[in-house]
Scaffold this motif. Structure first.
Motif, PDB file in Angstrom:
ATOM      1  N   GLY A 218      17.274   6.165  54.748  1.00  0.00           N
ATOM      2  CA  GLY A 218      18.014   6.726  53.421  1.00  0.00           C
ATOM      3  C   GLY A 218      19.065   7.523  53.828  1.00  0.00           C
ATOM      4  N   THR A 219      19.757   7.507  55.065  1.00  0.00           N
ATOM      5  CA  THR A 219      20.794   8.325  55.170  1.00  0.00           C
ATOM      6  C   THR A 219      22.058   7.550  54.938  1.00  0.00           C
ATOM      7  OG1 THR A 219      20.736   7.771  57.615  1.00  0.00           O
ATOM      8  CG2 THR A 219      19.857   9.911  56.845  1.00  0.00           C
ATOM      9  N   GLY A 220      21.956   6.274  54.710  1.00  0.00           N
ATOM     10  CA  GLY A 220      23.103   5.597  54.290  1.00  0.00           C
ATOM     11  C   GLY A 220      23.859   4.726  55.413  1.00  0.00           C
ATOM     12  N   LYS A 221      22.906   4.191  56.267  1.00  0.00           N
ATOM     13  CA  LYS A 221      23.510   3.271  57.416  1.00  0.00           C
ATOM     14  C   LYS A 221      23.960   1.994  56.592  1.00  0.00           C
ATOM     15  CE  LYS A 221      19.527   3.275  59.390  1.00  0.00           C
ATOM     16  NZ  LYS A 221      18.759   4.430  58.498  1.00  0.00           N
ATOM     17  N   THR A 222      23.215   1.219  55.832  1.00  0.00           N
ATOM     18  CA  THR A 222      23.653  -0.027  55.294  1.00  0.00           C
ATOM     19  C   THR A 222      24.822   0.358  54.356  1.00  0.00           C
ATOM     20  OG1 THR A 222      21.508  -0.694  55.322  1.00  0.00           O
ATOM     21  CG2 THR A 222      22.738  -1.890  53.786  1.00  0.00           C
ATOM     22  N   LEU A 223      24.975   1.359  53.613  1.00  0.00           N
ATOM     23  CA  LEU A 223      26.004   1.592  52.684  1.00  0.00           C
ATOM     24  C   LEU A 223      27.238   1.837  53.533  1.00  0.00           C
ATOM     25  CD1 LEU A 223      27.108   2.306  49.781  1.00  0.00           C
ATOM     26  CD2 LEU A 223      26.312   4.757  50.203  1.00  0.00           C
TER      27      LEU A 223
ATOM     28  N   ARG B 146      29.072   2.140  71.245  1.00  0.00           N
ATOM     29  CA  ARG B 146      29.334   3.423  70.410  1.00  0.00           C
ATOM     30  C   ARG B 146      28.138   3.613  69.544  1.00  0.00           C
ATOM     31  NH1 ARG B 146      35.034   4.695  67.697  1.00  0.00           N
ATOM     32  NH2 ARG B 146      35.554   4.697  69.931  1.00  0.00           N
ATOM     33  N   ARG B 147      27.711   4.622  69.505  1.00  0.00           N
ATOM     34  CA  ARG B 147      26.627   5.132  68.653  1.00  0.00           C
ATOM     35  C   ARG B 147      27.230   6.261  67.646  1.00  0.00           C
ATOM     36  NH1 ARG B 147      20.966   6.906  71.130  1.00  0.00           N
ATOM     37  NH2 ARG B 147      21.154   4.846  72.008  1.00  0.00           N
ATOM     38  N   VAL B 148      26.749   5.813  66.324  1.00  0.00           N
ATOM     39  CA  VAL B 148      27.108   6.793  65.324  1.00  0.00           C
ATOM     40  C   VAL B 148      25.748   7.192  64.593  1.00  0.00           C
ATOM     41  CG1 VAL B 148      28.441   6.895  63.162  1.00  0.00           C
ATOM     42  CG2 VAL B 148      29.288   5.575  64.961  1.00  0.00           C
ATOM     43  N   THR B 149      25.799   8.654  64.618  1.00  0.00           N
ATOM     44  CA  THR B 149      24.592   9.151  64.188  1.00  0.00           C
ATOM     45  C   THR B 149      24.768   9.676  62.660  1.00  0.00           C
ATOM     46  OG1 THR B 149      23.812   9.765  66.266  1.00  0.00           O
ATOM     47  CG2 THR B 149      22.874  10.893  64.382  1.00  0.00           C
ATOM     48  N   LEU B 150      23.815   9.203  61.858  1.00  0.00           N
ATOM     49  CA  LEU B 150      24.285   9.728  60.502  1.00  0.00           C
ATOM     50  C   LEU B 150      22.908  10.648  60.225  1.00  0.00           C
ATOM     51  CD1 LEU B 150      25.407   6.681  60.548  1.00  0.00           C
ATOM     52  CD2 LEU B 150      25.083   6.908  57.828  1.00  0.00           C
ATOM     53  N   ASP B 151      23.289  11.957  60.328  1.00  0.00           N
ATOM     54  CA  ASP B 151      22.183  12.861  60.053  1.00  0.00           C
ATOM     55  C   ASP B 151      22.011  13.139  58.615  1.00  0.00           C
ATOM     56  OD1 ASP B 151      22.030  13.701  62.843  1.00  0.00           O
ATOM     57  OD2 ASP B 151      23.925  14.892  62.811  1.00  0.00           O
ATOM     58  N   ARG B 152      20.983  14.117  58.458  1.00  0.00           N
ATOM     59  CA  ARG B 152      20.568  14.351  56.902  1.00  0.00           C
ATOM     60  C   ARG B 152      21.669  15.238  56.773  1.00  0.00           C
ATOM     61  NH1 ARG B 152      15.157  13.760  55.460  1.00  0.00           N
ATOM     62  NH2 ARG B 152      13.988  12.859  57.002  1.00  0.00           N
TER      63      ARG B 152
ATOM     64  N   ASP C  69      17.254  10.041  48.526  1.00  0.00           N
ATOM     65  CA  ASP C  69      16.398  11.065  47.797  1.00  0.00           C
ATOM     66  C   ASP C  69      17.273  11.732  46.730  1.00  0.00           C
ATOM     67  OD1 ASP C  69      14.262  10.527  49.352  1.00  0.00           O
ATOM     68  OD2 ASP C  69      14.785  12.327  50.794  1.00  0.00           O
ATOM     69  N   LEU C  70      18.629  11.937  46.980  1.00  0.00           N
ATOM     70  CA  LEU C  70      19.724  12.536  45.970  1.00  0.00           C
ATOM     71  C   LEU C  70      19.639  11.424  44.932  1.00  0.00           C
ATOM     72  CD1 LEU C  70      21.736  14.377  48.437  1.00  0.00           C
ATOM     73  CD2 LEU C  70      20.154  15.503  46.906  1.00  0.00           C
ATOM     74  N   GLU C  71      19.967  10.062  45.291  1.00  0.00           N
ATOM     75  CA  GLU C  71      20.163   9.135  44.499  1.00  0.00           C
ATOM     76  C   GLU C  71      19.055   8.894  43.566  1.00  0.00           C
ATOM     77  OE1 GLU C  71      21.586   4.424  44.151  1.00  0.00           O
ATOM     78  OE2 GLU C  71      20.772   4.980  45.799  1.00  0.00           O
ATOM     79  N   ASN C  72      17.982   9.087  44.265  1.00  0.00           N
ATOM     80  CA  ASN C  72      16.719   8.992  43.191  1.00  0.00           C
ATOM     81  C   ASN C  72      16.690  10.203  42.009  1.00  0.00           C
ATOM     82  OD1 ASN C  72      14.155   7.777  42.355  1.00  0.00           O
ATOM     83  ND2 ASN C  72      13.062   9.002  43.880  1.00  0.00           N
ATOM     84  N   LEU C  73      16.902  11.310  42.831  1.00  0.00           N
ATOM     85  CA  LEU C  73      16.750  12.475  42.031  1.00  0.00           C
ATOM     86  C   LEU C  73      17.767  12.539  40.827  1.00  0.00           C
ATOM     87  CD1 LEU C  73      17.164  16.464  43.621  1.00  0.00           C
ATOM     88  CD2 LEU C  73      18.325  15.648  41.474  1.00  0.00           C
TER      89      LEU C  73
END
Length: 618
Positions: free
Chosen positions: A207-212, A327-333, A372-376
């Motif tokens: 849900g952190t937006g990897k596909t987006l 290269r590793r890109v981390t998408l944190d909360r 979660d925020l989109e669902n909210l």
């Protein structure tokens, strides 16, 4: 022709064939009239029994005076009257009896209908078999394309997602901006001898937006974008996955520069040689082909691989080495600022009331990810529509936060007065302990309205986001969890099963403190036990004990002491603030839900909570 159109035509032909057969059968049944020889007809005419005769080519339809219907056949080359006279019928017999003789002229249309009634069913059956065989031939063609890639290609002419649509991950966007620049202006990098990373691995919680983010890279670069899931490579038949990998990269090279996005790559990129009962040959062959395609002899193609996973720990090391996913890109909360930016993206185009403060909502949603925020926001819009409002107001946002955390309200759930009183004191116990502990979060809402599986709930949020948790903060969490059980014992001198989840979470916290975080005075700063998991199954199934039985005894004792001490401290707090506990519980029984302001009216924050010396050591 589409398969659906073929099926429709087959059904139409079957329906027509059935109707034709039924019509033919009915006509045959209706045509079952008594057939007599023509000499019998002549005898009946002489006896005066015949009323009329209808001649239709060589067939004769005879109607008797008693209304009987019979048929006969004449010589087609001889007129009817001549044949009757030859059989002894005189002209006087015909004239005296006044027999009506009608002669129908032969019609070509009726002849065609008669012929079609015989051959039409056979034509329909032949056409039906032809369609069936054609469809079978199409299936054979589909079988030949079984090894082709199922990737969906999107052109970059009209991007639907750009970096403006992705918020809360600024560092990740900066990392991926280099990929976009290389795809737009590759000569700038080549002139300096720079080699752009061939593969980028997006890592983050669900849900952190990897596909987006991958779609945004494609939209910004304006190049063809091939999207496929890791599970679409693996089939039952050996070699199909490797064939699809080859076909995917061939397509990407033909349209280079391009981007290949593999979602959930852990489905195909798991560690080789691991798993229950041996490895999966088809999956390993697919992974081997992927490794070759990513770093084979052909290294001059402008194809960039972007993959997403939330389990980088189970990926094969060969997949993660430099030259492949280097290269590793981390998408944190997202933090509070990131959550506010994400909310601003999702409220675009929605009628929001002027008093809605997105910063306040972001502060009330620690730990929420983009999904979660989109669902909210969506839940808030649904609630506003259900309440017949034209704009989304703050109460809808606050309600949607609770729906996302605990589920929808279950107001129809019937609870007897005694259980309701127990639940009220249970939740009041949580709230009072939270407000009394200096390291605990701040109470936001207390309710005894059932949500999901919970009979009631207490919501507490921190003042600011935290990355680290101290020992005192973890202990305060344990004490808070046990506050509900402690209130039940103090007030009712009995305990219920309502605290089962609280006890489970408190015990897990204590075990983590002792075995993983080295927070036990008796056992010291050491980690005990090594987690083992089946990579093929993707879940932890055992823990290797790298300690003796004596240490195991000490671990159990330390965990028990932590939980018992936390429970005793919860009871001490509630005994100290027993008056406030009773007031909060009575207020809950009266109104069912109380806000932070109502709670602090009953129980103002103690001095030690606001910075003084705490009266109860944690």
């Amino acid at each position: 022709m589409k398969p659906r159109s073929q099926s429709f035509i087959i059904y139409v032909l079957l329906f027509t064939a059935i109707i034709a057969m039924v019509y033919f059968t009915v006509n045959q049944q209706n045509a079952k009239v008594v057939d007599i020889p023509i000499n019998q007809l002549a005898a009946d005419i002489r006896e005066g029994k015949v009323k009329s005769i209808t001649e239709d080519d060589s067939r004769l339809q005879i109607t008797y005076k008693n209304n009987d219907q019979k048929s006969s056949t004449k010589d087609p080359n001889t007129p009817l009257i001549t044949q009757l006279i030859d059989l002894g019928v005189t002209p006087d017999d015909l004239a005296v009896e006044d027999i009506s003789v009608d002669i129908k002229l032969p019609g070509s249309f009726l002849g065609i209908i008669s012929i079609l009634s015989y051959i039409l069913p056979f034509i329909i059956l032949i056409a039906l078999f032809w369609f069936i065989f054609r469809q079978a031939q199409g299936s054979n063609t589909a079988a030949l394309s079984f090894g082709k890639s199922k990737a969906r290609m999107f052109t970059g002419d009209h991007p639907t997602v750009t970096f403006e649509d992705v918020a809360g991950v600024e560092e990740a966007k900066e990392e991926l901006q280099e990929i976009v620049e290389f795809l737009r202006e590759p000569q700038k990098f080549i002139a300096l001898g720079a080699r752009i990373p061939k593969g980028v691995l997006l890592v983050g919680a669900p849900g952190t937006g990897k596909t987006l983010m991958a779609k945004a890279v494609s939209g910004e670069a304006g190049v063809p974008f091939f999207s496929i899931s890791g599970s679409e490579f693996v089939e039952m038949f050996v070699g199909v996955g490797a064939s699809r990998v080859r076909d995917l990269f061939e397509q990407a090279k033909r349209h280079s520069p391009s981007i290949v996005f593999v979602d959930e790559i852990d489905a195909v990129g798991r560690h080789r040689g691991a798993g229950l009962g041996g490895s999966h040959d088809e999956r390993e062959q697919t992974l081997n082909q992927l490794l070759v395609e990513m770093d084979g002899f052909d290294t001059d193609t402008n194809v960039i691989i972007i993959a997403a996973t939330n389990r980088p720990d189970i990926l094969d090391p060969a997949l993660l080495r430099p030259g492949r996913f280097d290269r590793r890109v981390t998408l944190d909360r997202p933090d509070i600022k990131g959550r506010e930016e994400i909310l601003e993206v999702h409220v675009k185009g929605k009628p929001i009331a002027p008093d809605v403060d997105l910063a306040d909502i972001a502060r009330s949603t620690p730990g929420f990810v983009g999904a979660d925020l989109e669902n909210l926001v969506n839940e808030a819009a649904i609630l506003a529509a259900r309440r017949n409002k034209r704009i989304i107001e703050r109460p809808e946002f606050m309600e949607s936060i609770e729906r996302v955390i605990a589920g929808p309200e279950r107001k129809s759930r019937l609870i007897n007065p005694s259980e309701k009183r127990i639940i009220a004191y249970h939740e009041a116990g949580h709230a009072v302990v939270i407000n009394a502990l200096p390291e605990a979060d701040n109470v936001q809402k207390v309710s005894i309205i059932s949500r999901g599986e919970a009979g009631g709930y207490t919501i507490a949020f921190p003042e600011e986001d935290r990355m680290l948790k101290s020992r005192k903060q973890i202990m305060s969490d344990m004490i808070t969890l046990l506050g509900g059980r402690a209130a039940e014992e103090i007030v009712f001198n009995d305990i219920t099963s309502g605290a089962s989840n609280d006890l489970e979470r408190a015990t897990k916290l204590a075990r983590t403190m002792v075995m993983r975080l080295g927070m036990s005075d008796a056992l010291g700063p050491m980690v005990y036990g090594k987690k083992e998991e089946l990579v093929f199954l993707g879940r932890e199934i055992s823990e290797q004990r790298d300690y003796s039985e004596h240490i195991a005894e000490q671990i159990d004792t330390a965990i028990q002491e932590l939980v018992q001490n936390a429970y005793q401290k919860a009871k001490d707090i509630l005994n100290q603030y027993r008056t406030e506990l009773d007031k909060v519980a009575e207020k809950l029984l009266e109104v069912e839900s109380i806000t932070a302001a109502q709670f602090f009216e009953i129980f103002p924050t103690p001095v030690e909570k606001t910075g003084g010396i705490p009266q109860i050591a944690v």
